[in-house]
Scaffold this motif. Structure first.
Motif, PDB file in Angstrom:
ATOM      1  N   MET A 146       0.756  -1.238   0.164  1.00  0.00           N
ATOM      2  CA  MET A 146      -0.046  -0.027   0.015  1.00  0.00           C
ATOM      3  C   MET A 146       0.876   1.410  -0.006  1.00  0.00           C
ATOM      4  N   VAL A 147       0.675   2.005  -0.768  1.00  0.00           N
ATOM      5  CA  VAL A 147       1.276   3.543  -0.843  1.00  0.00           C
ATOM      6  C   VAL A 147       0.193   4.618  -0.674  1.00  0.00           C
ATOM      7  N   LEU A 148       0.582   5.624   0.406  1.00  0.00           N
ATOM      8  CA  LEU A 148      -0.206   6.654   0.849  1.00  0.00           C
ATOM      9  C   LEU A 148       0.376   7.831   0.150  1.00  0.00           C
ATOM     10  N   PRO A 149      -0.236   8.184  -0.933  1.00  0.00           N
ATOM     11  CA  PRO A 149       0.371   9.366  -1.658  1.00  0.00           C
ATOM     12  C   PRO A 149       0.697  10.516  -0.968  1.00  0.00           C
ATOM     13  N   GLY A 150       1.906  11.203  -1.111  1.00  0.00           N
ATOM     14  CA  GLY A 150       2.380  12.425  -0.399  1.00  0.00           C
ATOM     15  C   GLY A 150       1.443  13.566  -0.370  1.00  0.00           C
ATOM     16  N   ALA A 151       0.793  13.681  -1.576  1.00  0.00           N
ATOM     17  CA  ALA A 151      -0.242  14.771  -1.646  1.00  0.00           C
ATOM     18  C   ALA A 151      -1.570  14.764  -0.733  1.00  0.00           C
ATOM     19  N   ASP A 152      -1.940  13.521  -0.404  1.00  0.00           N
ATOM     20  CA  ASP A 152      -3.081  13.181   0.280  1.00  0.00           C
ATOM     21  C   ASP A 152      -2.862  14.035   1.711  1.00  0.00           C
ATOM     22  N   PRO A 153      -3.816  15.018   2.232  1.00  0.00           N
ATOM     23  CA  PRO A 153      -3.679  15.570   3.510  1.00  0.00           C
ATOM     24  C   PRO A 153      -3.428  14.722   4.705  1.00  0.00           C
ATOM     25  N   LEU A 154      -3.997  13.395   4.593  1.00  0.00           N
ATOM     26  CA  LEU A 154      -4.074  12.604   6.122  1.00  0.00           C
ATOM     27  C   LEU A 154      -2.647  11.981   5.816  1.00  0.00           C
ATOM     28  N   THR A 155      -2.177  11.708   4.561  1.00  0.00           N
ATOM     29  CA  THR A 155      -0.493  11.260   4.459  1.00  0.00           C
ATOM     30  C   THR A 155       0.213  12.125   5.014  1.00  0.00           C
ATOM     31  N   GLY A 156       0.030  13.459   4.627  1.00  0.00           N
ATOM     32  CA  GLY A 156       1.020  14.681   5.202  1.00  0.00           C
ATOM     33  C   GLY A 156       1.121  14.680   6.795  1.00  0.00           C
ATOM     34  N   MET A 157      -0.452  14.467   7.437  1.00  0.00           N
ATOM     35  CA  MET A 157      -0.756  14.639   8.809  1.00  0.00           C
ATOM     36  C   MET A 157       0.223  13.182   9.592  1.00  0.00           C
ATOM     37  N   LEU A 158       0.157  12.261   8.926  1.00  0.00           N
ATOM     38  CA  LEU A 158       0.742  10.734   9.692  1.00  0.00           C
ATOM     39  C   LEU A 158       2.217  11.105   9.248  1.00  0.00           C
ATOM     40  N   ARG A 159       2.719  11.607   8.210  1.00  0.00           N
ATOM     41  CA  ARG A 159       4.040  11.579   8.060  1.00  0.00           C
ATOM     42  C   ARG A 159       4.715  12.612   9.074  1.00  0.00           C
ATOM     43  N   ARG A 160       4.048  13.836   9.371  1.00  0.00           N
ATOM     44  CA  ARG A 160       4.634  14.631  10.193  1.00  0.00           C
ATOM     45  C   ARG A 160       4.495  14.224  11.747  1.00  0.00           C
ATOM     46  N   TYR A 161       3.497  13.370  11.944  1.00  0.00           N
ATOM     47  CA  TYR A 161       3.386  12.960  13.318  1.00  0.00           C
ATOM     48  C   TYR A 161       4.488  11.908  13.680  1.00  0.00           C
ATOM     49  N   LEU A 162       4.933  10.775  12.503  1.00  0.00           N
ATOM     50  CA  LEU A 162       5.931   9.974  12.561  1.00  0.00           C
ATOM     51  C   LEU A 162       7.363  10.719  12.772  1.00  0.00           C
ATOM     52  N   VAL A 163       7.485  11.640  12.042  1.00  0.00           N
ATOM     53  CA  VAL A 163       8.872  12.388  12.118  1.00  0.00           C
ATOM     54  C   VAL A 163       9.021  12.875  13.549  1.00  0.00           C
ATOM     55  N   ASP A 164       7.898  13.613  13.862  1.00  0.00           N
ATOM     56  CA  ASP A 164       8.149  14.330  15.481  1.00  0.00           C
ATOM     57  C   ASP A 164       8.154  13.188  16.378  1.00  0.00           C
ATOM     58  N   LEU A 165       7.555  12.317  16.134  1.00  0.00           N
ATOM     59  CA  LEU A 165       7.490  11.027  16.981  1.00  0.00           C
ATOM     60  C   LEU A 165       9.040  10.511  17.453  1.00  0.00           C
ATOM     61  N   HIS A 166       9.596  10.449  16.209  1.00  0.00           N
ATOM     62  CA  HIS A 166      11.090   9.630  16.315  1.00  0.00           C
ATOM     63  C   HIS A 166      12.007  10.937  17.011  1.00  0.00           C
ATOM     64  N   GLU A 167      11.690  12.007  16.512  1.00  0.00           N
ATOM     65  CA  GLU A 167      12.478  13.231  17.230  1.00  0.00           C
ATOM     66  C   GLU A 167      12.398  13.600  18.769  1.00  0.00           C
ATOM     67  N   THR A 168      11.227  12.995  19.243  1.00  0.00           N
ATOM     68  CA  THR A 168      10.895  13.380  20.647  1.00  0.00           C
ATOM     69  C   THR A 168      10.942  12.125  21.439  1.00  0.00           C
ATOM     70  N   MET A 169      11.511  10.932  20.650  1.00  0.00           N
ATOM     71  CA  MET A 169      11.304   9.697  21.569  1.00  0.00           C
ATOM     72  C   MET A 169      12.423   9.882  22.771  1.00  0.00           C
ATOM     73  N   ASP A 170      13.260  10.470  22.545  1.00  0.00           N
ATOM     74  CA  ASP A 170      14.346  10.615  23.941  1.00  0.00           C
ATOM     75  C   ASP A 170      13.884  11.601  25.086  1.00  0.00           C
ATOM     76  N   ARG A 171      12.622  12.117  24.743  1.00  0.00           N
ATOM     77  CA  ARG A 171      12.032  12.832  25.823  1.00  0.00           C
ATOM     78  C   ARG A 171      10.745  12.496  26.292  1.00  0.00           C
ATOM     79  N   ILE A 172      10.288  11.459  25.836  1.00  0.00           N
ATOM     80  CA  ILE A 172       9.152  10.876  26.292  1.00  0.00           C
ATOM     81  C   ILE A 172       9.494  10.003  27.623  1.00  0.00           C
ATOM     82  N   GLY A 173       8.593  10.223  28.562  1.00  0.00           N
ATOM     83  CA  GLY A 173       8.698   9.600  30.072  1.00  0.00           C
ATOM     84  C   GLY A 173       8.208   8.203  30.084  1.00  0.00           C
ATOM     85  N   PRO A 174       8.692   7.332  30.694  1.00  0.00           N
ATOM     86  CA  PRO A 174       8.075   6.033  30.772  1.00  0.00           C
ATOM     87  C   PRO A 174       6.440   5.908  31.191  1.00  0.00           C
ATOM     88  N   ASP A 175       5.919   7.005  31.879  1.00  0.00           N
ATOM     89  CA  ASP A 175       4.696   6.978  32.159  1.00  0.00           C
ATOM     90  C   ASP A 175       3.565   7.221  30.874  1.00  0.00           C
TER      91      ASP A 175
END
Length: 365
Positions: A146-175
């Motif tokens: 399955m390919v979610l095309p980059g131009a789709d608004p929901l693809t963009g939302m998911l893309r930004r979420y996952l990029v931000d999630l990876h960048e903030t993983m070292d600051r997410i507490g165990p709780d």
């Protein structure tokens, strides 16, 4: 808080880099020769665990990947791998489905099904996610390729979420990890289940009914009477109506057989002090006899049931994706014994000669 694990081919001597990267990649795919000049493989990966998920950033030079049925059997991984295309394009064959993904797109492949891929030098944010929520959101249909095309608004939302999630993983507490894991699975499932880009999408009511049928099949997987007649009685529908529900999946009998075979593989891969005989397992899963079971199993997985050995990659209650993280940790120990890896490994990320994911994302998205 967690620092994650970082590995880069820049950590080892030049003549060891291709072997190093192949060993890091092996649980997911085999790396094929790039060209006749046998250019060294280069790459780096920075991975974090999030409960049953693993999220990582990966950078690499041009590489070719292969995951065949033999690799599937020996690894035992049963997840989807979702990749955010932050840099570089790819062309893939996903069990007969041709796929092209470009920067900005998100694509998924099923670690329980074959694929072959040629990837340009680039970068990805990858997420290993359990199969069941994705398949349930898609009404039991496979999301392999399955390919979610980059131009789709929901693809963009998911893309930004996952990029931000990876960048903030070292600051997410165990709780907060459990809440983040649940939110991530729900977001990925809901967006991939939307599938406006998939031809021939059926109604959500069909998806819901078919999902209930899958639950019924799994609950009665060992019943030798499990088949069209039982499903027709339980769901009170005609044979023609039932067959329409499963036509695109190869038919009712094929679905039942494949789910039985997949259950058999999981059982055979699970370490156990007293393994069942092949005949016992065949009868427990509703097959008429061990010969029928063995032939069907060999056709599906290119190895006989007796050729399957218990492995460490089985996704069970311990977390299949977590074991990928364990694999990376073991590679650090193994290679540290062979050649001293730098203690400040994370600082070595800038050494690899491929573009930075953030820069590539800004250029292409």
């Amino acid at each position: 808080m967690q620092a994650g694990l970082f590995l880069s081919t820049e950590m080892v001597a030049e003549e060891q880099r291709s072997e190093f990267w192949r060993e890091i990649s092996r649980p997911i795919f085999d790396l094929l020769p790039i060209n006749e000049e046998k250019e060294d493989l280069k790459g780096c990966v920075h991975a974090y665990t999030l409960g049953e998920l693993i999220i990582s950033s990966v950078q690499f030079n041009q590489q070719n990947y292969l995951r065949d049925r033999r690799a599937i059997v020996h690894s035992g991984l049963d997840h989807y791998l979702l990749q955010v295309m932050t840099g570089g394009s790819l062309v893939a064959d996903c069990d007969g489905l041709s796929v092209v993904a470009r920067p900005g797109d998100i694509w998924l492949f099923d670690l329980a099904r074959p694929y072959r891929c040629n990837a340009e030098a680039g970068s990805r944010i990858t997420l290993a996610v359990p199969r069941e929520p994705i398949d349930r959101a898609n009404g039991g249909r496979s999301a392999h390729g399955m390919v979610l095309p980059g131009a789709d608004p929901l693809t963009g939302m998911l893309r930004r979420y996952l990029v931000d999630l990876h960048e903030t993983m070292d600051r997410i507490g165990p709780d907060d990890l459990a809440a983040m894991e649940t939110a991530t699975i729900e977001l990925v499932s809901s967006i991939t289940g939307r599938r406006p880009w998939s031809e021939g999408r059926q109604s959500s009511s069909v998806d819901r009914i078919r999902a209930r049928m899958f639950e019924f099949i799994d609950a009665h997987i060992g019943d030798p009477q499990l088949g069209p007649e039982l499903l027709m009685r339980h769901f009170q529908m005609s044979r023609a109506h039932l067959y329409r529900f499963f036509a695109e999946l190869g038919g009712v009998n094929a679905v039942i057989r494949n789910r039985r075979l997949d259950a058999a593989l999981r059982t055979l891969k699970r370490p156990s002090p007293s393994r069942r005989t092949i005949t016992d397992l065949a009868l427990e899963l509703g097959f008429a006899n061990s010969g029928h079971f063995t032939r069907a199993f060999t056709r599906r997985f290119s190895v006989s049931p007796s050729g399957v050995r218990p492995g460490v990659w089985l996704p069970d209650g311990d977390g299949g994706a977590r074991r990928l993280q364990t694999h990376l940790a073991s590679q650090i120990r193994t290679w540290n014994d062979r050649t001293a890896l730098p203690t400040n490994a994370v600082d070595a990320e800038a050494l690899i000669d491929v573009p930075d994911p953030a820069v590539m994302q800004a250029e292409h998205i």
